[in-house]
Design an enzyme around this catalytic site. Structure first.
Site, PDB file in Angstrom:
ATOM      1  CB  CYS A   1     -14.537   8.797   0.876  1.00 41.81           C
ATOM      2  SG  CYS A   1     -14.056   7.215   1.594  1.00 41.81           S
TER       3      CYS A   1
ATOM      4  CB  CYS B   1     -25.458  -6.554  -5.527  1.00 41.03           C
ATOM      5  SG  CYS B   1     -25.301  -6.105  -3.778  1.00 41.03           S
TER       6      CYS B   1
ATOM      7  CG  ASP C   1      -2.034   1.046   1.097  1.00 43.54           C
ATOM      8  OD1 ASP C   1      -2.292   1.500  -0.024  1.00 43.54           O
ATOM      9  OD2 ASP C   1      -2.621   1.412   2.128  1.00 43.54           O
TER      10      ASP C   1
ATOM     11  CB  CYS D   1     -15.830   4.613   6.683  1.00 45.26           C
ATOM     12  SG  CYS D   1     -17.592   4.239   6.458  1.00 45.26           S
TER      13      CYS D   1
ATOM     14  CB  CYS E   1     -21.093  -1.314  -1.567  1.00 41.85           C
ATOM     15  SG  CYS E   1     -20.993  -1.345  -3.376  1.00 41.85           S
TER      16      CYS E   1
ATOM     17  CB  CYS F   1     -18.934   0.452   1.083  1.00 46.25           C
ATOM     18  SG  CYS F   1     -17.128   0.468   1.099  1.00 46.25           S
TER      19      CYS F   1
END
Length: 314
Positions: A210, A187, A129, A237, A190, A240
């Site tokens: 966000c 779907c 990352d 968070c 999210c 989702c």
């Protein structure tokens, strides 16, 4: 059996022995989502993350990151801990333990060493990352899952609560077939559950709305509107991901000792964070993801959660 296939099997076996939950090998051709990235950046959806503009060319063409590299060995590590603890200052699950950069960085270094042992003379470079690596796209290309409408990689066996680690190498390893299917179907769970309506469209996130961006990447003081967007979330968070059917059905708590839950991080003391003592913060959180926003950012986040709580009760 071809030698490169035998060596690839040996590398994958070693990755699982080291502690990764899944591993695949991806080729490094130009990113199929390059145009979408340019459009996303031009729309201003990256907010203050100017580094994404600087990294764009390498993200679009990962072969430029390490010119010698032929493939990326991509790993997944489950970090799901289960239901969120009751807390007025909610923390995203990935941050409930020690800093994953350190834990996975050490494991990727072991994997890189194994690659060089299995294929003497190989060159390796590890990423967790960080840098311009398009991790999700490489993971999909390595056959590990697909990118959902919330932009998370979804592993059909584990869901999306996973860390992605990458080792770029010039070793001649056999690439996996990409994961071509999009199993989200119709779907919208999210997208509809996002408390701030941050998704402009499926697969398009306006980071400026966000909660994860606001509480982690955004460095300025919150405006009144931004403060209200944060709600009860102190850091990151998970909404989702929490509602995703693939997580509801398949996510299982990790048994990784090095990624065990630390209560002081999963349920932090908001008042202590609001105090903003740098020494106390470093002692308590210097080796956790809270280090990213730092003492000033976490003080701002705590103030926002407490203000939102007062607003709700009023």
């Amino acid at each position: 059996m071809k030698k490169d296939v035998e060596q690839t099997i040996a590398v994958k076996r070693r990755a699982l022995e080291i502690g990764f939950d899944a591993v695949g090998v991806a080729t490094l051709e130009p990113n199929a989502h390059a145009t979408e990235l340019d459009q996303w950046l031009d729309a201003g959806y990256a907010g203050s993350m100017t580094y994404l503009h600087r990294q764009a060319e390498k993200r679009k063409n990962p072969a430029r990151i390490m010119p010698e590299a032929r493939v990326a060995v991509v790993t997944l590590t489950n970090y799901f801990h289960g239901a969120a603890p009751p807390s007025s200052g909610r923390v995203a699950q990935y941050a409930w333990s020690a800093d994953y950069h350190r834990v996975l960085g050490a494991r990727l270094a072991q994997l890189a060493t194994a690659i060089r042992e299995i294929m003497p003379g190989a060159i390796t470079r590890c990423y967790v990352d960080a840098g311009p690596v398009p991790e999700r796209e490489l993971a999909q290309r390595a056959g590990l899952g697909w990118i959902g409408k919330n932009m998370m990689l979804i592993d059909p066996a584990r869901g999306s609560f996973t860390f992605i680690g990458v080792v770029l190498t010039d070793a001649e390893l056999a690439a996996d077939l990409p994961f071509e299917a999009d199993r989200c179907g119709t779907c919208r769970a999210c997208l509809d559950a996002c408390p701030t309506s941050a998704f402009v469209a499926p697969g398009v996130l306006d980071a400026r709305r966000c909660i994860s961006y606001l509480t982690i990447e955004h460095t300025a003081d919150f405006s009144d509107a931004e403060q209200q967007l944060v709600g009860e979330w102190l850091f990151g968070c998970d909404v989702c991901q929490d509602v995703c059917p693939w997580n509801v059905k398949f996510a299982r708590p990790a048994r990784d000792v090095e990624l065990g839950v630390r209560p002081e991080v999963a349920e932090p003391d908001l008042t202590a964070l609001l105090d903003g003592n740098p020494d106390a913060f470093q002692r308590g959180f210097g080796d956790t993801p809270f280090e990213r926003p730092g003492v000033a950012g976490m003080r701002r986040n705590s103030a926002a959660v407490l203000a939102n709580r007062r607003r709700t009760h009023a």
